[in-house]
Design a protein around this motif. Structure first.
Motif, PDB file in Angstrom:
ATOM      1  N   CYS A 117      34.305  11.172  58.087  1.00 36.53           N
ATOM      2  CA  CYS A 117      34.541  12.227  59.210  1.00 36.53           C
ATOM      3  C   CYS A 117      33.817  13.331  58.194  1.00 36.53           C
ATOM      4  O   CYS A 117      33.980  13.464  56.553  1.00 36.53           O
ATOM      5  N   GLY A 120      35.847  17.060  56.709  1.00 34.75           N
ATOM      6  CA  GLY A 120      36.584  17.651  55.215  1.00 34.75           C
ATOM      7  C   GLY A 120      37.179  18.136  55.008  1.00 34.75           C
ATOM      8  O   GLY A 120      37.399  19.130  54.347  1.00 34.75           O
ATOM      9  N   CYS A 124      42.494  15.862  52.875  1.00 33.03           N
ATOM     10  CA  CYS A 124      42.191  14.306  53.481  1.00 33.03           C
ATOM     11  C   CYS A 124      41.042  13.551  52.597  1.00 33.03           C
ATOM     12  O   CYS A 124      39.992  13.635  52.110  1.00 33.03           O
ATOM     13  N   THR A 126      39.737  10.754  53.406  1.00 31.78           N
ATOM     14  CA  THR A 126      38.001  10.373  54.631  1.00 31.78           C
ATOM     15  C   THR A 126      37.541  11.472  54.911  1.00 31.78           C
ATOM     16  O   THR A 126      36.416  11.264  53.879  1.00 31.78           O
ATOM     17  N   GLY A 167      43.207   8.399  63.379  1.00 32.21           N
ATOM     18  CA  GLY A 167      43.183   7.094  61.654  1.00 32.21           C
ATOM     19  C   GLY A 167      41.676   8.502  61.263  1.00 32.21           C
ATOM     20  O   GLY A 167      41.495   9.404  61.286  1.00 32.21           O
ATOM     21  N   MET A 168      41.183   7.278  61.251  1.00 32.66           N
ATOM     22  CA  MET A 168      39.924   8.224  60.248  1.00 32.66           C
ATOM     23  C   MET A 168      38.718   8.071  61.114  1.00 32.66           C
ATOM     24  O   MET A 168      38.687   8.688  62.850  1.00 32.66           O
ATOM     25  N   GLY A 169      38.067   9.736  61.208  1.00 30.64           N
ATOM     26  CA  GLY A 169      37.446  10.353  61.920  1.00 30.64           C
ATOM     27  C   GLY A 169      38.190  11.820  62.977  1.00 30.64           C
ATOM     28  O   GLY A 169      39.560  11.477  62.801  1.00 30.64           O
ATOM     29  N   GLU A 170      37.104  12.636  63.353  1.00 31.62           N
ATOM     30  CA  GLU A 170      37.373  13.609  63.987  1.00 31.62           C
ATOM     31  C   GLU A 170      37.151  13.072  65.776  1.00 31.62           C
ATOM     32  O   GLU A 170      36.349  12.378  66.171  1.00 31.62           O
TER      33      GLU A 170
HETATM   34  S1  SF4 Z   1      39.834  12.461  59.575  1.00 28.10           S
HETATM   35 FE1  SF4 Z   1      41.005  14.393  60.177  1.00 28.10          FE
HETATM   36  S2  SF4 Z   1      42.469  15.115  58.879  1.00 28.10           S
HETATM   37 FE2  SF4 Z   1      40.466  14.129  57.935  1.00 28.10          FE
HETATM   38  S3  SF4 Z   1      38.892  15.683  57.176  1.00 28.10           S
HETATM   39 FE3  SF4 Z   1      38.373  13.660  59.284  1.00 28.10          FE
HETATM   40  S4  SF4 Z   1      39.760  15.912  60.828  1.00 28.10           S
HETATM   41 FE4  SF4 Z   1      40.035  16.041  59.059  1.00 28.10          FE
END
Ligand code: SF4
Length: 354
Positions: A117, A120, A124, A126, A167-170
Motif C-alpha cells: 500500500c 503508509g 499499519c 502493510t 485488507g491490504m491496500g487502499e
Molecule cells: S492498507 Fe490501509 S491502513 Fe494500511 S497503509 Fe494502506 S490505507 Fe493505511
C-alpha cells in the motif's frame, strides 16, 4: 493470442468469447457458475463441459487459483490466509465467523485490493512495506472463491455472507477493479453476496468517495478517521496532507446526501489518543454528519510503537461521544492470538525468506 483471466470475466464477456470460438451461449453460463458459484479451481472439475470445449475455452481464458502458503487459526475461529499470486507476490485475507441466534450465521471475508500500500499509515504493517501493485479483478474475486473452496472441504454448504474491503491496500486507489469485483461477487449465478452486505473501507480518497456516491453501488462505506485534528492525522495517515479533514468531511456530507446511506467512521484507539479531549474534538468534527463511530483497539504491530488502550479508557472515550449524541460501537475483537493486523502475516513470512 492474449488470454483473459477467467475469474475476472462477467457472464456477458464469456458469452462473447463463446461466440468467437463457435461454442453455444449456454456454455458461458455453465462456465461462470463453475467458477463463481461452485468455486472450482481447475478445468477438469467442470464436469458438464466436455474436454474439447474446455480446451477451446482454455485457449482464450487463463485460470490461476491462488496458492495458499500459510494459514493461521485463532481460538475464536478466525482464519487468516496468506495467498501467493501468479507472479509470486503474496496477499492476506481473513475469514471471520459470527454465530447468530436469530438469523443465519455470518461469515465475513476481509479482502485485499492491492499488493502492499502506498498510503503508509503509521499503525499499519502493510504500509511499512510500500506499494507493489494493484490486484486484478480476478485476484480480488479469487480470494473469496478460494476461501469458499477451502472451507467447503470441511463444510460443503459453506457460503460467504459478508465482505469488507479492509485488507491490504487502499480499495479506492484500485477503484475500477474493485467495482468490477463487487459486481461479480454480487451475481446470482455467482456467490450472490448482497451489495448491502459489502463494506468498502477508505482512509479518505476524497474524489473517489464522491465518485462512489455517484456510481452508488449500494455498498457500505467506512472511513478510517483515527484523529480529529489535521496535525495528528497527518502523522497517522499521510494522505491527510493531500485531502485534509475539511475536504474529507465535505465529501462525506456529499456522499450521504446523494446515497442517503450512513457512513461508519473508524477510530483506532491507542494509549496515546484514547483521551477525553480527543473524543470531544471528534464529536465536534462529526457534528451534522450522518454517521456512526466504530472504536477499534489498535492491534500491536512491531515497528509502530503503538499499544492498545485498556477497556476503561475506551469506555470513557465512547461515553464522551455518546453524551454528544453520537451513535458509537466498539469493534468486536477477532483473532487477537494470531497475527490479525493487516500485513503482519505477510511481513513475518517474507522475513523468514530473507
Ligand atoms: S492498507 Fe490501509 S491502513 Fe494500511 S497503509 Fe494502506 S490505507 Fe493505511
Amino acid at each position: 493470442m492474449e488470454t483473459r483471466e477467467l475469474r475476472g470475466c462477467s457472464e456477458d464477456e464469456l458469452i462473447e468469447i463463446c461466440e468467437k470460438i463457435g461454442l453455444k451461449r449456454f456454455r458461458a453460463s455453465q462456465l461462470f457458475q463453475w467458477v463463481q458459484q461452485k468455486a472450482v479451481r481447475t478445468w477438469e472439475e467442470m464436469k458438464n463441459i466436455g474436454a474439447s470445449d474446455r480446451q477451446a475455452f482454455s485457449s482464450r481464458l487463463s485460470l490461476y487459483p491462488l496458492e495458499k502458503v500459510r494459514e493461521q487459526r485463532s481460538k475464536d475461529g478466525t482464519r487468516k490466509y496468506l495467498f501467493r499470486l501468479d507472479d509470486g507476490e503474496t496477499i492476506e485475507c481473513v475469514l471471520m465467523d459470527y454465530a447468530r441466534t436469530r438469523s443465519r450465521d455470518r461469515h465475513t471475508v476481509c479482502v485485499s485490493t492491492q499488493v502492499g500500500c502506498a498510503v503508509g499509515c503509521a499503525f499499519c504493517a502493510t504500509g511499512l512495506e510500500g506499494f507493489r501493485r494493484n490486484l486484478t479483478v480476478a485476484e480480488i474475486v479469487g480470494q473469496v472463491i478460494d476461501i469458499t473452496h477451502e472451507v467447503r472441504q470441511e463444510d460443503p454448504d459453506f457460503q460467504v455472507t459478508n465482505l469488507v474491503f479492509m485488507g491490504m491496500g487502499e480499495p479506492l486507489l484500485n477503484y475500477d477493479h474493485l467495482l468490477q469485483a463487487i459486481h461479480l461477487l454480487n451475481q446470482s449465478k455467482g456467490l450472490n453476496i448482497g451489495m448491502r452486505r459489502m463494506t468498502i473501507s477508505t482512509c479518505g480518497v476524497v474524489p473517489r468517495i464522491i465518485q462512489l456516491a455517484k456510481d452508488n453501488p449500494q455498498v457500505g462505506l467506512a472511513v478510517s478517521l483515527h484523529a480529529a485534528q489535521d496535525d495528528v492525522r497527518n502523522e497517522l495517515i499521510p494522505m491527510n496532507r493531500r485531502y485534509p479533514l475539511s475536504q474529507l468531511m465535505e465529501a462525506c456530507q456529499e456522499y450521504t446526501e446523494i446515497t442517503h446511506r450512513r457512513i461508519t467512521f473508524e477510530v483506532a484507539l491507542t494509549t496515546e489518543n484514547a483521551r477525553p479531549e480527543e473524543a470531544e474534538a471528534l464529536a465536534r468534527l462529526l457534528k451534522g454528519q450522518f454517521g456512526h463511530v466504530n472504536l477499534i483497539p489498535v492491534n500491536p504491530v512491531a515497528g509502530t510503537g503503538m499499544e492498545r488502550p485498556n477497556p476503561e479508557l475506551m469506555r470513557k472515550f465512547a461515553q464522551v461521544l455518546e453524551d454528544a449524541g453520537m451513535s458509537v460501537s466498539s469493534r468486536e475483537e477477532r483473532g487477537t492470538d494470531i497475527d490479525a493486523a493487516c500485513g503482519q502475516l505477510r511481513r513475518q513470512w517474507e522475513g523468514e525468506l530473507k
